[in-house]
Design a protein around this motif. Structure first.
Motif: not given
Length: 231
Positions: A125-130, A153-164
């Motif tokens: 039940g852990k939410a996974l992100y990159v 399918p394991l990941f809820s979302d992904y973040f890159d340098t667009r978020i900072g």
């Protein structure tokens, strides 16, 4: 095997290079492939809206709104040579890597401990992100083409340098907002101390992955692989 027990973890944000994936895969496989294939790719697809938008972003980064194609390609290759974390370069590299993965030119590298633990954490039940300096597209490509199969399918979302950028506290504050959980229930995993420093200042729990070639720090809890984490 020594273990590290952490409490009240509801979400995990993981870095890629040096954390889930050997730096050599990025340095010795992905970057050279992009360096070789990118010039022909951008020339061939320069009229497509997706590529054209990134080429305009390159011009902005260069401060040369009228730069010719040869100059754009030279700049992109220079950024690859000097390992610059420039957002339009990362986006274009991701597009080039699609063909490499889909034609079977290479398969993504993951450390052996990564896939089983990602699957275990997700099942618990852990939410996974990159969060990686590589583009979201490149992140998804990597996790879709692993020796363990498609892990996206394991990941809820992904973040890159667009978020900072990854060494800025504000980036992690934004990730906390996106995740929608209290900062102290989110764990950030990375091999880079400066990234961990920024995440901790934003209130996240932090653990340094000390993979082969990584220098251990006393500033954060450390493990040598995901098997040592007890969440």
């Amino acid at each position: 095997m020594a273990t590290l027990e952490l409490t009240n973890i509801k979400a995990i944000v993981t870095d890629i290079e040096g954390t889930t994936t050997d730096i050599a895969f990025v340095q010795d496989v992905l970057f050279p492939y992009a360096y070789q294939a990118l010039p022909a790719f951008v020339r061939r697809h320069s009229e497509s809206p997706e590529v054209a938008a990134q080429l305009e972003a390159v011009k902005l980064e260069m401060g040369q709104p009228d730069a010719a194609m040869d100059a754009l390609i030279d700049q992109l290759l220079l950024w690859i040579d000097t390992d610059q974390k420039v957002t339009p370069l990362k986006a274009l590299q991701g597009m080039v890597w699609i063909q490499g993965y889909e034609t079977g030119d290479f398969t993504a590298h993951l450390y052996d401990d990564v896939a089983p633990n990602l699957q275990r954490w997700a099942a618990a039940g852990k939410a996974l992100y990159v969060y990686s300096s590589g583009s979201v597209q490149a992140q998804k490509l990597l996790f879709a083409h692993t020796p363990a199969g498609d892990l996206t399918p394991l990941f809820s979302d992904y973040f890159d340098t667009r978020i900072g950028h990854k060494r800025e506290v504000a980036s992690y504050a934004q990730i906390v907002q996106k995740v929608g959980l209290p900062a102290d229930t989110i764990l950030f995993l990375s091999d880079i101390v400066e990234e961990l420093d920024a995440a901790r200042e934003a209130g996240l729990q932090t653990v340094q992955l000390v993979r082969p070639g990584t220098e251990s720090s006393q500033a954060h809890p450390t493990v040598t692989d995901f098997n040592q984490l007890v969440l």
